[in-house]
Design a protein around this motif. Structure first.
Motif, PDB file in Angstrom:
ATOM      1  N   GLU A 144       9.467 -94.205  -2.872  1.00 27.47           N
ATOM      2  CA  GLU A 144       8.753 -92.915  -2.631  1.00 27.47           C
ATOM      3  C   GLU A 144       9.759 -91.911  -3.093  1.00 27.47           C
ATOM      4  O   GLU A 144      10.983 -91.903  -2.837  1.00 27.47           O
ATOM      5  N   HIS A 145       9.276 -90.871  -3.570  1.00 24.27           N
ATOM      6  CA  HIS A 145      10.078 -89.781  -4.203  1.00 24.27           C
ATOM      7  C   HIS A 145      10.655 -90.168  -5.407  1.00 24.27           C
ATOM      8  O   HIS A 145      11.840 -89.915  -5.647  1.00 24.27           O
ATOM      9  N   PHE A 146       9.867 -91.023  -6.162  1.00 20.23           N
ATOM     10  CA  PHE A 146      10.424 -91.346  -7.426  1.00 20.23           C
ATOM     11  C   PHE A 146      10.950 -90.212  -8.308  1.00 20.23           C
ATOM     12  O   PHE A 146      10.076 -89.121  -8.423  1.00 20.23           O
ATOM     13  N   ALA A 147      12.206 -89.926  -8.684  1.00 25.06           N
ATOM     14  CA  ALA A 147      12.704 -89.081  -9.443  1.00 25.06           C
ATOM     15  C   ALA A 147      12.830 -87.562  -8.768  1.00 25.06           C
ATOM     16  O   ALA A 147      12.785 -86.640  -9.191  1.00 25.06           O
ATOM     17  N   GLY A 148      12.595 -87.823  -7.448  1.00 27.45           N
ATOM     18  CA  GLY A 148      12.691 -86.560  -6.460  1.00 27.45           C
ATOM     19  C   GLY A 148      11.196 -85.844  -6.424  1.00 27.45           C
ATOM     20  O   GLY A 148      10.091 -86.162  -6.935  1.00 27.45           O
ATOM     21  N   GLU A 149      10.882 -84.795  -5.827  1.00 27.47           N
ATOM     22  CA  GLU A 149       9.778 -83.851  -5.569  1.00 27.47           C
ATOM     23  C   GLU A 149       9.521 -83.244  -6.988  1.00 27.47           C
ATOM     24  O   GLU A 149      10.469 -82.379  -7.279  1.00 27.47           O
ATOM     25  N   GLY A 150       8.628 -83.656  -7.478  1.00 31.40           N
ATOM     26  CA  GLY A 150       8.210 -83.032  -8.658  1.00 31.40           C
ATOM     27  C   GLY A 150       9.415 -83.272  -9.976  1.00 31.40           C
ATOM     28  O   GLY A 150       9.656 -82.158 -10.590  1.00 31.40           O
ATOM     29  N   TRP A 151      10.137 -84.358  -9.796  1.00 28.65           N
ATOM     30  CA  TRP A 151      11.144 -84.646 -10.719  1.00 28.65           C
ATOM     31  C   TRP A 151      12.426 -83.766 -10.591  1.00 28.65           C
ATOM     32  O   TRP A 151      13.370 -83.951 -11.473  1.00 28.65           O
ATOM     33  N   THR A 152      12.608 -83.594  -9.387  1.00 29.68           N
ATOM     34  CA  THR A 152      13.940 -82.588  -9.134  1.00 29.68           C
ATOM     35  C   THR A 152      15.045 -83.282  -8.854  1.00 29.68           C
ATOM     36  O   THR A 152      16.187 -82.717  -9.297  1.00 29.68           O
ATOM     37  N   TRP A 153      15.199 -84.619  -8.929  1.00 34.74           N
ATOM     38  CA  TRP A 153      16.345 -85.333  -9.025  1.00 34.74           C
ATOM     39  C   TRP A 153      16.693 -85.671 -10.608  1.00 34.74           C
ATOM     40  O   TRP A 153      17.650 -85.971 -10.860  1.00 34.74           O
ATOM     41  N   GLY A 154      15.639 -85.523 -11.374  1.00 30.56           N
ATOM     42  CA  GLY A 154      16.012 -85.732 -12.745  1.00 30.56           C
ATOM     43  C   GLY A 154      15.905 -87.050 -13.716  1.00 30.56           C
ATOM     44  O   GLY A 154      15.566 -88.194 -13.097  1.00 30.56           O
ATOM     45  N   ASP A 155      16.234 -86.861 -14.936  1.00 30.76           N
ATOM     46  CA  ASP A 155      16.037 -88.111 -15.690  1.00 30.76           C
ATOM     47  C   ASP A 155      16.966 -88.910 -15.345  1.00 30.76           C
ATOM     48  O   ASP A 155      16.543 -90.462 -15.352  1.00 30.76           O
ATOM     49  N   ASP A 156      18.342 -88.875 -15.119  1.00 27.74           N
ATOM     50  CA  ASP A 156      19.319 -89.876 -14.669  1.00 27.74           C
ATOM     51  C   ASP A 156      18.915 -90.645 -13.566  1.00 27.74           C
ATOM     52  O   ASP A 156      18.951 -91.956 -13.626  1.00 27.74           O
ATOM     53  N   VAL A 157      18.522 -90.180 -12.460  1.00 32.02           N
ATOM     54  CA  VAL A 157      17.809 -90.849 -11.340  1.00 32.02           C
ATOM     55  C   VAL A 157      16.616 -91.744 -11.843  1.00 32.02           C
ATOM     56  O   VAL A 157      16.542 -92.761 -11.351  1.00 32.02           O
ATOM     57  N   ALA A 158      15.776 -91.064 -12.610  1.00 31.71           N
ATOM     58  CA  ALA A 158      14.521 -91.803 -12.966  1.00 31.71           C
ATOM     59  C   ALA A 158      14.941 -92.780 -13.778  1.00 31.71           C
ATOM     60  O   ALA A 158      14.484 -94.159 -13.620  1.00 31.71           O
ATOM     61  N   ARG A 159      15.886 -92.837 -14.570  1.00 31.71           N
ATOM     62  CA  ARG A 159      16.264 -94.088 -15.363  1.00 31.71           C
ATOM     63  C   ARG A 159      17.061 -95.095 -14.457  1.00 31.71           C
ATOM     64  O   ARG A 159      16.779 -96.288 -14.858  1.00 31.71           O
TER      65      ARG A 159
END
Length: 189
Positions: A144-159
């Motif tokens: 849950e919260h993949f890459a943060g709320e609205g991608w706020t954790w960013g590309d590095d976290v998503a990767r």
């Protein structure tokens, strides 16, 4: 029925027969989950509580003919939901150890019954190896919260999260991603 009777936990019955199963804060008070009024945090590392939850949940799964159980909100941090300091688990590592013991106890019971056991976790990327440890004891994980709320954790976290999903796929496990965004920004959502 009231919320206590509807809960898998059966709070009223637990209050009368096993009050030691409730998680206490450092002031000795039971922990009501701040953003879920009427829901109480149980001592996830208590083997008796674990057995109660497992047996009650598995019975519900079997009685209703479901494929398995989805344990929602398997928390990674003692700060989740603005919890007060916990008496039994002073830090994230001790809480994660308790959660791991719960998953390790539940998973083989569900497997033996031919039922899936999946969990919802969040921010596992913050704790190296946690995703894989928990994947050892489940059929899959929803991040849950993949890459943060609205991608706020960013590309590095998503990767990092996508790499964890790849490891799950290689092991024949499920991996799901969910994220949020502003209701008025559907592209971001």
């Amino acid at each position: 029925e009231n919320d206590h009777q509807q809960s898998v936990g059966g709070y009223d019955w637990i209050d009368a027969t096993h009050p030691e199963w409730f998680q206490l804060d450092t002031k000795g008070q039971r922990v009501e989950i701040p953003d879920y009024p009427g829901r109480w945090l149980m001592d996830l590392g208590n083997p008796e509580w674990q057995d109660y939850w497992i047996q009650r949940t598995l019975r519900d799964v079997v009685d209703h003919g479901w494929d398995g159980a989805y344990a929602d909100d398997v928390i990674t941090t003692v700060r989740a939901h603005d919890l007060p300091p916990l008496a039994t688990y002073p830090d994230d590592a001790s809480l994660q150890k308790a959660v791991t013991s719960f998953l390790a106890r539940a998973y083989p019971v569900f497997q033996q019954a031919g039922k899936r056991f999946m969990i919802n976790a969040s921010e596992t990327y913050r704790y190296p190896g946690l995703w894989d440890r928990w994947l050892d004891h489940t059929d899959g994980i929803l991040e849950e919260h993949f890459a943060g709320e609205g991608w706020t954790w960013g590309d590095d976290v998503a990767r990092e999260q996508l790499a964890a999903f790849q490891r799950a796929a290689e092991r024949g496990k499920y991996a799901m991603a969910m994220t949020y965004g502003p209701w008025d920004d559907l592209q971001r959502m």
